[in-house]
Scaffold this active site. Structure first.
Site, PDB file in Angstrom:
ATOM      1  N   THR A   1      -8.774 -45.376  36.315  1.00  0.00           N
ATOM      2  CA  THR A   1      -8.210 -44.286  37.099  1.00  0.00           C
ATOM      3  C   THR A   1      -7.115 -44.768  38.047  1.00  0.00           C
ATOM      4  OG1 THR A   1      -8.721 -42.686  38.847  1.00  0.00           O
ATOM      5  CG2 THR A   1     -10.159 -44.600  38.711  1.00  0.00           C
ATOM      6  N   ASP A   2      -6.183 -43.873  38.346  1.00  0.00           N
ATOM      7  CA  ASP A   2      -5.139 -44.202  39.335  1.00  0.00           C
ATOM      8  C   ASP A   2      -5.738 -44.394  40.732  1.00  0.00           C
ATOM      9  OD1 ASP A   2      -5.746 -41.528  39.931  1.00  0.00           O
ATOM     10  OD2 ASP A   2      -3.683 -40.806  39.741  1.00  0.00           O
ATOM     11  N   GLU A   3      -6.956 -43.854  40.941  1.00  0.00           N
ATOM     12  CA  GLU A   3      -7.568 -43.986  42.273  1.00  0.00           C
ATOM     13  C   GLU A   3      -7.848 -45.443  42.626  1.00  0.00           C
ATOM     14  OE1 GLU A   3     -10.088 -39.839  42.169  1.00  0.00           O
ATOM     15  OE2 GLU A   3     -10.488 -41.350  43.654  1.00  0.00           O
TER      16      GLU A   3
ATOM     17  N   TYR B   1     -16.494 -44.332  44.671  1.00  0.00           N
ATOM     18  CA  TYR B   1     -16.148 -44.115  43.254  1.00  0.00           C
ATOM     19  C   TYR B   1     -15.015 -45.033  42.830  1.00  0.00           C
ATOM     20  CZ  TYR B   1     -13.567 -42.136  39.327  1.00  0.00           C
ATOM     21  OH  TYR B   1     -12.859 -41.992  38.152  1.00  0.00           O
TER      22      TYR B   1
ATOM     23  N   LYS C   1     -14.751 -48.216  40.132  1.00  0.00           N
ATOM     24  CA  LYS C   1     -13.837 -48.261  38.968  1.00  0.00           C
ATOM     25  C   LYS C   1     -12.946 -49.499  39.046  1.00  0.00           C
ATOM     26  CE  LYS C   1     -13.481 -45.580  36.106  1.00  0.00           C
ATOM     27  NZ  LYS C   1     -14.183 -45.415  34.803  1.00  0.00           N
TER      28      LYS C   1
HETATM   29  P1  NAD Z   1     -17.599 -36.764  33.314  1.00  0.00           P
HETATM   30  O1  NAD Z   1     -18.368 -36.936  34.564  1.00  0.00           O
HETATM   31  O2  NAD Z   1     -17.204 -35.403  32.882  1.00  0.00           O
HETATM   32  O3  NAD Z   1     -18.383 -37.416  32.094  1.00  0.00           O
HETATM   33  C1  NAD Z   1     -19.041 -38.651  32.194  1.00  0.00           C
HETATM   34  C2  NAD Z   1     -19.931 -38.811  30.965  1.00  0.00           C
HETATM   35  O4  NAD Z   1     -20.571 -40.086  31.053  1.00  0.00           O
HETATM   36  C3  NAD Z   1     -21.036 -37.763  30.883  1.00  0.00           C
HETATM   37  O5  NAD Z   1     -21.141 -37.282  29.563  1.00  0.00           O
HETATM   38  C4  NAD Z   1     -22.294 -38.538  31.262  1.00  0.00           C
HETATM   39  O6  NAD Z   1     -23.471 -38.033  30.648  1.00  0.00           O
HETATM   40  C5  NAD Z   1     -21.946 -39.930  30.759  1.00  0.00           C
HETATM   41  N1  NAD Z   1     -22.682 -40.985  31.449  1.00  0.00           N
HETATM   42  C6  NAD Z   1     -22.847 -41.139  32.791  1.00  0.00           C
HETATM   43  N2  NAD Z   1     -23.596 -42.225  33.028  1.00  0.00           N
HETATM   44  C7  NAD Z   1     -23.875 -42.791  31.826  1.00  0.00           C
HETATM   45  C8  NAD Z   1     -24.598 -43.942  31.422  1.00  0.00           C
HETATM   46  N3  NAD Z   1     -25.185 -44.747  32.306  1.00  0.00           N
HETATM   47  N4  NAD Z   1     -24.678 -44.228  30.095  1.00  0.00           N
HETATM   48  C9  NAD Z   1     -24.084 -43.413  29.185  1.00  0.00           C
HETATM   49  N5  NAD Z   1     -23.426 -42.300  29.515  1.00  0.00           N
HETATM   50  C10 NAD Z   1     -23.307 -41.993  30.816  1.00  0.00           C
HETATM   51  O7  NAD Z   1     -16.320 -37.699  33.477  1.00  0.00           O
HETATM   52  P2  NAD Z   1     -14.808 -37.464  32.990  1.00  0.00           P
HETATM   53  O8  NAD Z   1     -14.101 -36.679  34.003  1.00  0.00           O
HETATM   54  O9  NAD Z   1     -14.826 -37.055  31.582  1.00  0.00           O
HETATM   55  O10 NAD Z   1     -14.275 -38.972  33.107  1.00  0.00           O
HETATM   56  C11 NAD Z   1     -14.424 -39.876  32.008  1.00  0.00           C
HETATM   57  C12 NAD Z   1     -13.898 -41.233  32.419  1.00  0.00           C
HETATM   58  O11 NAD Z   1     -12.532 -41.113  32.783  1.00  0.00           O
HETATM   59  C13 NAD Z   1     -14.603 -41.828  33.631  1.00  0.00           C
HETATM   60  O12 NAD Z   1     -14.736 -43.219  33.413  1.00  0.00           O
HETATM   61  C14 NAD Z   1     -13.658 -41.549  34.798  1.00  0.00           C
HETATM   62  O13 NAD Z   1     -13.778 -42.538  35.777  1.00  0.00           O
HETATM   63  C15 NAD Z   1     -12.320 -41.627  34.092  1.00  0.00           C
HETATM   64  N6  NAD Z   1     -11.251 -40.801  34.708  1.00  0.00           N
HETATM   65  C16 NAD Z   1     -11.413 -39.464  34.860  1.00  0.00           C
HETATM   66  C17 NAD Z   1     -10.359 -38.701  35.369  1.00  0.00           C
HETATM   67  C18 NAD Z   1     -10.467 -37.207  35.554  1.00  0.00           C
HETATM   68  O14 NAD Z   1      -9.516 -36.610  36.062  1.00  0.00           O
HETATM   69  N7  NAD Z   1     -11.542 -36.563  35.155  1.00  0.00           N
HETATM   70  C19 NAD Z   1      -9.163 -39.318  35.726  1.00  0.00           C
HETATM   71  C20 NAD Z   1      -9.062 -40.710  35.593  1.00  0.00           C
HETATM   72  C21 NAD Z   1     -10.103 -41.444  35.040  1.00  0.00           C
HETATM   73  O1  DAU Z   2      -7.021 -39.368  39.971  1.00  0.00           O
HETATM   74  C1  DAU Z   2      -8.005 -39.492  38.985  1.00  0.00           C
HETATM   75  C2  DAU Z   2      -9.338 -38.986  39.500  1.00  0.00           C
HETATM   76  O2  DAU Z   2      -9.237 -37.577  39.587  1.00  0.00           O
HETATM   77  C3  DAU Z   2     -10.510 -39.392  38.632  1.00  0.00           C
HETATM   78  O3  DAU Z   2     -10.641 -40.792  38.622  1.00  0.00           O
HETATM   79  C4  DAU Z   2     -11.812 -38.745  39.093  1.00  0.00           C
HETATM   80  O4  DAU Z   2     -12.850 -39.014  38.189  1.00  0.00           O
HETATM   81  C5  DAU Z   2     -11.597 -37.249  39.172  1.00  0.00           C
HETATM   82  O5  DAU Z   2     -12.759 -36.624  39.695  1.00  0.00           O
HETATM   83  C6  DAU Z   2     -10.390 -36.916  40.046  1.00  0.00           C
HETATM   84  O6  DAU Z   2     -10.639 -37.259  41.441  1.00  0.00           O
HETATM   85  P1  DAU Z   2     -10.151 -36.304  42.627  1.00  0.00           P
HETATM   86  O7  DAU Z   2     -10.988 -36.594  43.798  1.00  0.00           O
HETATM   87  O8  DAU Z   2      -8.685 -36.360  42.776  1.00  0.00           O
HETATM   88  O9  DAU Z   2     -10.517 -34.876  41.962  1.00  0.00           O
HETATM   89  P2  DAU Z   2     -11.247 -33.579  42.552  1.00  0.00           P
HETATM   90  O10 DAU Z   2     -11.117 -32.519  41.507  1.00  0.00           O
HETATM   91  O11 DAU Z   2     -12.588 -33.865  43.091  1.00  0.00           O
HETATM   92  O12 DAU Z   2     -10.298 -33.191  43.774  1.00  0.00           O
HETATM   93  C7  DAU Z   2      -8.921 -32.971  43.587  1.00  0.00           C
HETATM   94  C8  DAU Z   2      -8.312 -32.704  44.948  1.00  0.00           C
HETATM   95  O13 DAU Z   2      -8.800 -31.447  45.423  1.00  0.00           O
HETATM   96  C9  DAU Z   2      -8.701 -33.719  45.998  1.00  0.00           C
HETATM   97  O14 DAU Z   2      -7.597 -33.921  46.874  1.00  0.00           O
HETATM   98  C10 DAU Z   2      -9.842 -33.058  46.758  1.00  0.00           C
HETATM   99  C11 DAU Z   2      -9.500 -31.590  46.662  1.00  0.00           C
HETATM  100  N1  DAU Z   2     -10.652 -30.658  46.607  1.00  0.00           N
HETATM  101  C12 DAU Z   2     -11.616 -30.886  45.686  1.00  0.00           C
HETATM  102  C13 DAU Z   2     -12.698 -30.031  45.590  1.00  0.00           C
HETATM  103  C14 DAU Z   2     -13.793 -30.289  44.567  1.00  0.00           C
HETATM  104  C15 DAU Z   2     -10.701 -29.564  47.452  1.00  0.00           C
HETATM  105  O15 DAU Z   2      -9.784 -29.349  48.283  1.00  0.00           O
HETATM  106  N2  DAU Z   2     -11.776 -28.707  47.366  1.00  0.00           N
HETATM  107  C16 DAU Z   2     -12.778 -28.913  46.473  1.00  0.00           C
HETATM  108  O16 DAU Z   2     -13.747 -28.115  46.443  1.00  0.00           O
END
Ligand code: NAD
Ligand code: DAU
Length: 361
Positions: A134-136, A162, A166
């Site tokens: 992730t970019d985070e 988190y 990562k």
């Molecule tokens: P998500 O939370 O929707 O899905 C995570 C999945 O992992 C779920 O299906 C869960 O059951 C499974 N899981 C959790 N713990 C596990 C374990 N111990 N063993 C096997 N499976 C397990 O997450 P997402 O948003 O789809 O993100 C997927 C990946 O991408 C993550 O690694 C996250 O850090 C990364 N990522 C997400 C975003 C985003 O915007 N959602 C952005 C950047 C990176």
């Molecule tokens: O940048 C990549 C990341 O993006 C991933 O690595 C994470 O898995 C993914 O959850 C996401 O993280 P963020 O914290 O950026 O996403 P989130 O949707 O939780 O929040 C997006 C922005 O919105 C953040 O600035 C917090 C804000 N927010 C979020 C929620 C849930 C609100 O203002 N209100 C809310 O209720």
């Protein structure tokens, strides 16, 4: 035939990736390994559950014995690790599970892949391991310097539990490449949006609450900026990096689409209101609430490396992607209610004879 082992394939991006692979390639086997936590939903994959190219196995990436048995039986060419705890707010409430799954689970997976793949001469053949990061991990940018971006060379400086987990996992992945010569790759992408995202994240939460005329909680001043990437574009990027990326490299994946949270929320209000013909869905639902602890101000990705080396660019504009996303959520109200109500646990039990991990906790 190429065999992909996808961990976390029942989650948001993982399930989109499984569906993408089965659409994009005829000659593949896709093995989805997921522990089925609250975030994993097999309903996401019901359209492919009878596809002979697809298999689901319930297992925890932290379970060395189970993962070794799966790798031994399936002999995947590629392992793509999506499995993680992914929600920043949850990591602030309970950091431990983030360390355990995101760091410990990744190290376990690396050990299992190394044991299965390493040849006596120290080579790894055509195998590849890709860590979805992730970019985070880079920390935060400021609003005052809009021309500053995260590059692959930007030092890791995570702030939340988190993102710390990562970043730690990334360091282990890099170390296994450097120390054991493992064929590893890392992608770091920006915020994804699209179908099947659990409604704890900003966009699906706001859509759901708007439909129900519930408050739309905006953290702090609402001016934090994220770079939004349509999930299908991200899936294409991962597959490309996996197949053609240079081993040992990190590739950033971004949407070229930075927006302030408050603008995202107002866009969702306007579109949901128009589609439902409901004037009661309006900006009056916006509720400014206490800011997230350690809230990163801005993420902005420089994705020029994947563009120049591999020819990838995001294809979906935000205007198109957000409409597709809203339309998907409006058409799948039952999915939203089932994943948020806990009813999906009963669905698993009935359909698959076992319960998701969250139900047993
Ligand atoms: P998500 O939370 O929707 O899905 C995570 C999945 O992992 C779920 O299906 C869960 O059951 C499974 N899981 C959790 N713990 C596990 C374990 N111990 N063993 C096997 N499976 C397990 O997450 P997402 O948003 O789809 O993100 C997927 C990946 O991408 C993550 O690694 C996250 O850090 C990364 N990522 C997400 C975003 C985003 O915007 N959602 C952005 C950047 C990176
Ligand atoms: O940048 C990549 C990341 O993006 C991933 O690595 C994470 O898995 C993914 O959850 C996401 O993280 P963020 O914290 O950026 O996403 P989130 O949707 O939780 O929040 C997006 C922005 O919105 C953040 O600035 C917090 C804000 N927010 C979020 C929620 C849930 C609100 O203002 N209100 C809310 O209720």
């Amino acid at each position: 035939m190429t065999c992909y082992l996808v961990t976390g394939g029942a989650g948001f991006i993982g399930s989109n990736f499984v569906l993408y692979l089965l659409r994009a390639h005829d000659d593949v086997r896709v093995v989805n390994v997921d522990a089925l936590t609250y975030a994993g939903n097999l309903e996401n994959l019901c359209s492919v559950e009878d596809d002979p190219r697809y298999a689901f196995l319930q297992a925890d990436i932290r379970d060395a014995e189970a993962m070794a048995a799966i790798i031994e039986a399936e002999r995947p060419d590629y392992v793509v690790n999506f499995a993680a705890e992914s929600h920043v707010d949850r990591s602030i409430e309970d950091p431990g599970i983030f360390e355990s799954t995101n760091v410990g689970g990744t190290v376990n997976l690396l050990n299992v892949c190394r044991a299965a793949w390493e040849a006596p001469d120290g080579g790894y053949g055509e195998h590849r391991y890709l860590q979805v990061s992730t970019d985070e991990a880079y920390g935060t940018l400021s609003l005052e310097e809009p021309d500053a971006f995260f590059a692959e060379t930007t030092p890791l400086a995570p702030h939340s539990p988190y993102s710390a987990s990562k970043a730690s996992a990334d360091l282990f992945v890099g170390a296994y490449g450097d120390t054991f010569g493992m064929p590893v790759l890392i992608t770091r992408c920006s915020n994804n949006y699209g179908p099947y995202q659990f409604p704890e994240k900003l966009i699906p939460l706001m859509i759901r609450n708007a439909v129900h005329h519930e408050a739309l909680p905006v953290y702090g001043d609402g001016l934090n900026v994220r770079d939004w990437l349509f999930v299908e574009d991200h899936c294409k990027a991962i597959d490309l990096v996996l197949r053609k990326g240079r081993l040992g490299e990190v590739y950033n994946v971004g949407g070229h689409n930075e927006r302030a949270n408050i603008d995202i929320v107002k866009t969702i209000i306007r579109l949901v209101s128009e589609r439902l013909g409901d004037p009661e869905i309006n900006d009056g639902l916006i509720t400014f609430v206490e800011d997230r602890k350690g809230h990163d101000r801005r993420y902005g990705i420089d994705a020029s490396k994947i563009g120049s080396e591999l020819g990838w660019r995001p294809e979906t504009t935000f205007e198109v992607g957000i409409e597709r996303t809203i339309d998907w959520y409006l058409a799948h109200a039952e999915w939203v209610e089932s994943v948020t109500s806990g009813a999906y646990q009963a669905y698993y039990e009935q359909m698959y004879g076992h319960r998701g991990a969250a139900a047993d906790a």
